[in-house]
Motif scaffolding. Structure first.
Motif, mmCIF file in Angstrom:
data_model
loop_
_atom_site.group_PDB
_atom_site.id
_atom_site.type_symbol
_atom_site.label_atom_id
_atom_site.label_comp_id
_atom_site.label_asym_id
_atom_site.label_seq_id
_atom_site.Cartn_x
_atom_site.Cartn_y
_atom_site.Cartn_z
ATOM 1 N N PHE A 70 8.146 -4.615 8.598
ATOM 2 C CA PHE A 70 7.109 -3.730 8.053
ATOM 3 C C PHE A 70 5.915 -4.565 7.630
ATOM 4 C CE2 PHE A 70 11.153 -1.673 7.399
ATOM 5 C CZ PHE A 70 10.908 -0.347 7.701
ATOM 6 N N GLU A 71 4.724 -4.055 7.849
ATOM 7 C CA GLU A 71 3.533 -4.762 7.393
ATOM 8 C C GLU A 71 3.263 -4.480 5.914
ATOM 9 O OE1 GLU A 71 -0.113 -3.635 9.289
ATOM 10 O OE2 GLU A 71 0.397 -1.510 9.247
ATOM 11 N N GLU A 72 3.832 -3.383 5.398
ATOM 12 C CA GLU A 72 3.608 -3.006 4.005
ATOM 13 C C GLU A 72 4.451 -3.869 3.052
ATOM 14 O OE1 GLU A 72 3.160 0.680 6.543
ATOM 15 O OE2 GLU A 72 4.727 -0.805 6.308
ATOM 16 N N THR A 73 3.984 -3.925 1.816
ATOM 17 C CA THR A 73 4.745 -4.618 0.784
ATOM 18 C C THR A 73 5.823 -3.682 0.236
ATOM 19 O OG1 THR A 73 3.284 -3.878 -0.990
ATOM 20 C CG2 THR A 73 2.717 -5.969 0.099
ATOM 21 N N VAL A 74 6.689 -4.223 -0.585
ATOM 22 C CA VAL A 74 7.767 -3.436 -1.195
ATOM 23 C C VAL A 74 7.179 -2.260 -1.967
ATOM 24 C CG1 VAL A 74 9.663 -3.502 -2.864
ATOM 25 C CG2 VAL A 74 9.266 -5.459 -1.379
ATOM 26 N N GLU A 75 6.132 -2.519 -2.750
ATOM 27 C CA GLU A 75 5.524 -1.475 -3.566
ATOM 28 C C GLU A 75 4.898 -0.375 -2.709
ATOM 29 O OE1 GLU A 75 4.802 -4.782 -3.941
ATOM 30 O OE2 GLU A 75 6.088 -5.138 -5.671
ATOM 31 N N GLU A 76 4.243 -0.754 -1.607
ATOM 32 C CA GLU A 76 3.625 0.231 -0.725
ATOM 33 C C GLU A 76 4.678 1.112 -0.049
ATOM 34 O OE1 GLU A 76 -0.384 -2.292 0.527
ATOM 35 O OE2 GLU A 76 1.411 -2.431 1.768
ATOM 36 N N LEU A 77 5.792 0.508 0.348
ATOM 37 C CA LEU A 77 6.867 1.297 0.964
ATOM 38 C C LEU A 77 7.490 2.257 -0.043
ATOM 39 C CD1 LEU A 77 8.736 -1.214 3.300
ATOM 40 C CD2 LEU A 77 7.322 0.716 3.947
#
Length: 157
Positions: A70-77
């Motif tokens: 995933f390109e997103e960070t943990v918080e974004e997911l």
């Protein structure tokens, strides 16, 4: 999200001796779990049981290695509703698709979420999954379905 099937665990890379197969099996699982500062968390599967199956099973050291990146960070997911439970469910759904409806008790899988790579001021999520290529009921080799344009469509008229 990018899904990548790695070549690790193929028959071409299978060690000849039992001790070498055990060592390779242990290294494959340890790579997933040995990360500093709680940057790896098991989503599903039993680490020791999977290691033993890869090391001592009839189809030892044969497994499929899959990575969901995933390109997103943990918080974004998590803001999108993809927490650990949701990621585990997505990985299970993908696993069921790969195994073409084969009963889950017939094969073993081990899945780990990594957050060890820095991106955009946060930690990027990778989900690594190892799937045993041994049928637990019979000991025969099973192969997950992988659509390959290079090989599959050459056979088509």
């Amino acid at each position: 999200m990018i899904i990548k099937h790695l070549k690790h665990g193929s028959a071409r890379q299978r060690p000849k001796t039992a001790s070498a197969r055990k060592s390779k099996a242990v290294r494959a699982v340890k790579y997933l779990t040995d990360k500093p500062d709680n940057q790896a968390s098991v989503l599903f599967g039993d680490e020791q049981g999977f290691t033993d199956l890869l090391a001592y099973g009839k189809q030892s050291c044969l497994y499929e290695s899959v990575v969901f990146s995933f390109e997103e960070t943990v918080e974004e997911l998590e803001a999108k509703g993809l927490n650990k439970t949701a990621l585990a469910e997505e990985a299970e759904d993908y696993l069921n698709t790969l195994m073409c409806g084969l009963d889950r008790s017939r094969y073993d899988a081990f899945c780990v979420m990594h957050t060890d790579k820095e991106v955009n001021g946060g930690r990027r999520v990778d989900v690594h999954m190892l799937i045993s290529k041994e049928d637990l009921a019979t000991g025969n080799q099973i192969t997950p379905y992988l659509h390959d344009d290079n090989n599959d469509f050459k056979r088509k008229d």
